[in-house]
Design a protein around this motif. Structure first.
Motif, PDB file in Angstrom:
ATOM      1  N   HIS A 158     -64.389 -70.890   7.749  1.00  0.00           N
ATOM      2  CA  HIS A 158     -65.187 -71.049   8.970  1.00  0.00           C
ATOM      3  C   HIS A 158     -65.451 -69.696   9.613  1.00  0.00           C
ATOM      4  O   HIS A 158     -64.556 -68.848   9.684  1.00  0.00           O
ATOM      5  CB  HIS A 158     -64.554 -72.036   9.961  1.00  0.00           C
ATOM      6  CG  HIS A 158     -63.187 -71.662  10.467  1.00  0.00           C
ATOM      7  ND1 HIS A 158     -63.004 -70.964  11.647  1.00  0.00           N
ATOM      8  CD2 HIS A 158     -61.951 -71.896   9.976  1.00  0.00           C
ATOM      9  CE1 HIS A 158     -61.702 -70.811  11.858  1.00  0.00           C
ATOM     10  NE2 HIS A 158     -61.046 -71.348  10.855  1.00  0.00           N
TER      11      HIS A 158
ATOM     12  N   GLN B   8     -62.095 -68.562  17.932  1.00  0.00           N
ATOM     13  CA  GLN B   8     -61.647 -69.057  19.240  1.00  0.00           C
ATOM     14  C   GLN B   8     -62.130 -68.110  20.348  1.00  0.00           C
ATOM     15  O   GLN B   8     -62.329 -66.918  20.106  1.00  0.00           O
ATOM     16  CB  GLN B   8     -60.117 -69.082  19.265  1.00  0.00           C
ATOM     17  CG  GLN B   8     -59.524 -70.220  18.476  1.00  0.00           C
ATOM     18  CD  GLN B   8     -59.379 -71.491  19.291  1.00  0.00           C
ATOM     19  OE1 GLN B   8     -59.072 -71.455  20.466  1.00  0.00           O
ATOM     20  NE2 GLN B   8     -59.592 -72.621  18.646  1.00  0.00           N
TER      21      GLN B   8
ATOM     22  N   ASP C  76     -58.215 -65.552  11.395  1.00  0.00           N
ATOM     23  CA  ASP C  76     -58.640 -66.947  11.606  1.00  0.00           C
ATOM     24  C   ASP C  76     -60.117 -66.966  11.917  1.00  0.00           C
ATOM     25  O   ASP C  76     -60.517 -66.972  13.062  1.00  0.00           O
ATOM     26  CB  ASP C  76     -57.813 -67.557  12.747  1.00  0.00           C
ATOM     27  CG  ASP C  76     -58.033 -69.048  12.919  1.00  0.00           C
ATOM     28  OD1 ASP C  76     -58.728 -69.641  12.099  1.00  0.00           O
ATOM     29  OD2 ASP C  76     -57.508 -69.616  13.901  1.00  0.00           O
TER      30      ASP C  76
ATOM     31  N   GLU D 262     -65.306 -75.238  13.088  1.00  0.00           N
ATOM     32  CA  GLU D 262     -63.933 -75.671  12.816  1.00  0.00           C
ATOM     33  C   GLU D 262     -63.099 -75.649  14.083  1.00  0.00           C
ATOM     34  O   GLU D 262     -62.300 -76.552  14.341  1.00  0.00           O
ATOM     35  CB  GLU D 262     -63.310 -74.759  11.751  1.00  0.00           C
ATOM     36  CG  GLU D 262     -62.025 -75.313  11.155  1.00  0.00           C
ATOM     37  CD  GLU D 262     -60.768 -74.983  11.946  1.00  0.00           C
ATOM     38  OE1 GLU D 262     -59.741 -75.616  11.723  1.00  0.00           O
ATOM     39  OE2 GLU D 262     -60.823 -74.076  12.819  1.00  0.00           O
ATOM     40  N   GLU D 263     -63.294 -74.617  14.890  1.00  0.00           N
ATOM     41  CA  GLU D 263     -62.451 -74.460  16.085  1.00  0.00           C
ATOM     42  C   GLU D 263     -62.796 -75.462  17.184  1.00  0.00           C
ATOM     43  O   GLU D 263     -62.145 -75.496  18.225  1.00  0.00           O
ATOM     44  CB  GLU D 263     -62.548 -73.024  16.629  1.00  0.00           C
ATOM     45  CG  GLU D 263     -62.099 -71.944  15.659  1.00  0.00           C
ATOM     46  CD  GLU D 263     -60.584 -71.920  15.402  1.00  0.00           C
ATOM     47  OE1 GLU D 263     -59.891 -72.864  15.819  1.00  0.00           O
ATOM     48  OE2 GLU D 263     -60.128 -70.958  14.771  1.00  0.00           O
TER      49      GLU D 263
ATOM     50  N   HIS E 158     -55.600 -67.204  17.734  1.00  0.00           N
ATOM     51  CA  HIS E 158     -55.896 -67.863  19.030  1.00  0.00           C
ATOM     52  C   HIS E 158     -55.330 -67.092  20.237  1.00  0.00           C
ATOM     53  O   HIS E 158     -55.487 -67.537  21.364  1.00  0.00           O
ATOM     54  CB  HIS E 158     -55.370 -69.314  19.082  1.00  0.00           C
ATOM     55  CG  HIS E 158     -56.034 -70.225  18.093  1.00  0.00           C
ATOM     56  ND1 HIS E 158     -56.113 -71.588  18.257  1.00  0.00           N
ATOM     57  CD2 HIS E 158     -56.677 -69.970  16.924  1.00  0.00           C
ATOM     58  CE1 HIS E 158     -56.745 -72.127  17.224  1.00  0.00           C
ATOM     59  NE2 HIS E 158     -57.092 -71.154  16.398  1.00  0.00           N
TER      60      HIS E 158
END
Ligand code: BES
Ligand code: ZN
Length: 487
Positions: free
Chosen positions: A115, A119, A148, A182-183, A456
């Motif tokens: 993805h 965030q 991420d 995704e987030e 995150h």
């Protein structure tokens, strides 16, 4: 580590004898390996370019950044020699990039999922460098999205580039599927999978969007927690009231919300919603063994997290609590006056954002229904209560004894040169269950994020060592998986 040719205990208690070389297993191609090491600097620069897009899916004002990021990725994949489609959805675009297919060849097909959304970076003042201006700091690359998830799926892309550019034939067909939601719960990907089911028919999904306990503990994550999100809104008087004039005679929505939240958990850390634990499976013997291999202690963990002590559901270790047990967390709490100084009011409303993490075999819909009923029951009649359901995703569990899981473990062992671990993780990737449900395939989760990567959080990083090792792992993976799929 036992010596070469020795025998040691691997995941699931299997005996691993001799090195992979001696067993004649497939090794990384030397031209591919050379290409990877010769181009490290360029790969890092390209990853930095990718990280400069503030592709924050939760914040609507970033909509054009989302599109720009997807376009950049699509163009990049095309330059690499992949066949690319940037597919619009009702939300953010999905990038599909396929390795060129040879007519008539019937190779196994794998989908690599990632993805490009990230965030929100706030609070900005806590970052050592701006979140969308990537900075190298020793072994770490610091930027929002570095681990991420941009850094992780980019490692897979670069491994494939190495195959394409060196003319080394890939033993399987690959499709990269990189989404931008995704987030926020993979909102539109389910529909996309339904529409493109035929193109995405494959042996398995490969995902690097999870963690590994340390560089010496490469991991196959065989379980993820599910998630059920909701917002709880308590409304009282139709405007903020003077708390001296009216206080004591009218219910305070902020106080009621706190009471409701306190009703969700008991002193032993157990969730008090009736029926909540229905279907929760106990840990198996091999799972306890794997947890015992992890390099964590409770006191070190407390220091690392900056808390005085760890705390969770009684009767379970902290590693079990965070991976194999369901939880309830308040993610945000808002009410009343938040500015400087004081303001003596009874706020008109109070809201809480909640997420429950779920384990097999709990279902998000059922949890939302049960929590709503419980809150309605304990809420006093003096206020209005609204429970707004949010996104949800079922928990995931893979049987690690399967041939493809075992092939992934071989690839991890070979590329990291140490014994991989089987991991249950606490995070969620809602789409993995949809892959299973809609495409009928398992997801192989081979994470490259370290526990201190700050996913995150402010100052997210990707280890450059793991970025390099990840590319090598991705290169070794395809021969292993393709061979296992053809058996
Ligand atoms: N990469 C994570 C998921 C993850 C992290 C799994 C670490 C296992 C270990 C993913 O990007 C993520 O953060 N997912 C969200 C999903 C949610 C917003 C629906 C999560 O887990 O909070
Ligand atoms: Zn995430």
């Amino acid at each position: 580590m036992p010596g070469i040719g020795g025998s040691r205990l691997g995941p699931l208690g299997t005996r691993i004898r001799k090195t992979t070389e001696q067993k004649g297993l497939i090794m990384i191609d030397s031209a591919v390996e050379k290409y990877l090491s010769a181009n490290q600097e360029r790969f890092l620069e390209e990853l930095c370019e990718y990280l400069r897009f503030p592709s924050v899916s939760a914040q609507p004002h970033h909509a054009s950044d989302m599109r720009a990021c997807a376009d950049w990725l699509a163009a990049h994949c095309q330059k690499m020699g992949l066949e690319v489609e940037c597919c619009p959805t009702a939300g953010n675009p999905i990038v599909l990039a396929r390795t060129p297919r040879t007519k008539g060849s019937r190779k196994p097909h794998f989908v690599v999922y990632g993805h490009y959304d990230v965030q929100p970076p706030e609070p900005l003042e806590l970052w050592q460098s701006p979140p969308f201006e990537p900075q190298v700091d020793g072994d770490r690359l610091r930027a929002r999205g570095s681990s991420d998830n941009k850094g992780q799926h980019f490692a897979h892309l670069k491994a494939v580039e190495a195959y394409l550019r060196t003319g080394k034939e890939l033993p399987c067909d690959l499709t990269f599927l990189v989404e931008g939601e995704e987030e926020v719960g993979c909102t539109h990907l389910g529909d996309f999978l339904r529409r493109r089911r035929r193109d995405l028919r494959c042996e398995a999904i490969v995902i690097s969007d999870t963690g590994m306990p340390s560089p010496k503990h490469p991991a196959l994550t065989y379980a993820l927690r599910g998630i059920a999100a909701m917002e709880v809104v308590v409304t009282g008087p139709d405007r903020d009231l003077h708390s001296g004039i009216f206080g004591g005679s009218v219910d305070n929505p902020a106080m009621v919300l706190c009471e409701l939240m306190a009703h969700l958990r008991d002193a032993k850390g157990r969730i008090t919603v009736p029926g909540f634990y229905e279907g929760v499976r106990n840990l198996k013997g091999f799972e306890r063994e794997q947890i015992a291999r992890l390099p964590f202690t409770e006191s070190k963990e407390a220091r690392f997290l900056g808390v005085k002590q760890m705390r969770g559901e009684q009767g379970f270790s902290f590693l079990e609590q965070r991976s194999a047990r369901p939880t309830c967390e308040i993610n945000g709490l808002t009410s009343g006056y938040q500015g400087e100084g004081s303001k003596t009011i009874i706020p008109s409303w109070a809201r809480a954002k909640l997420t429950f993490r779920l384990v097999p075999d709990q279902s998000p819909d059922q949890v939302i229904r049960r929590v709503t009923a419980h809150l309605k029951k304990v809420c006093p009649p003096t206020v209005r209560l609204e429970v707004i359901p949010g996104h949800g995703g079922a928990p995931y569990l893979l049987d690690p004894r399967g041939p493809l899981a075992q092939a992934s473990l071989r690839a991890l062992r070979e590329s990291f040169r140490c014994e991989p671990i089987l991991l249950r993780e606490g995070g969620s990737i809602p789409i993995v269950n949809e892959f299973k449900r809609l495409l009928g395939v398992d997801s192989l989760l081979l994470g490259l994020a370290l526990p201190d990567a700050n996913a995150h959080s402010p100052n997210e990083t990707m280890s450059l060592n793991l970025f390099r090792k990840g590319m090598r792992m991705a290169a070794v993976l395809w021969p292993e998986l393709a061979a296992a799929a053809q058996k």
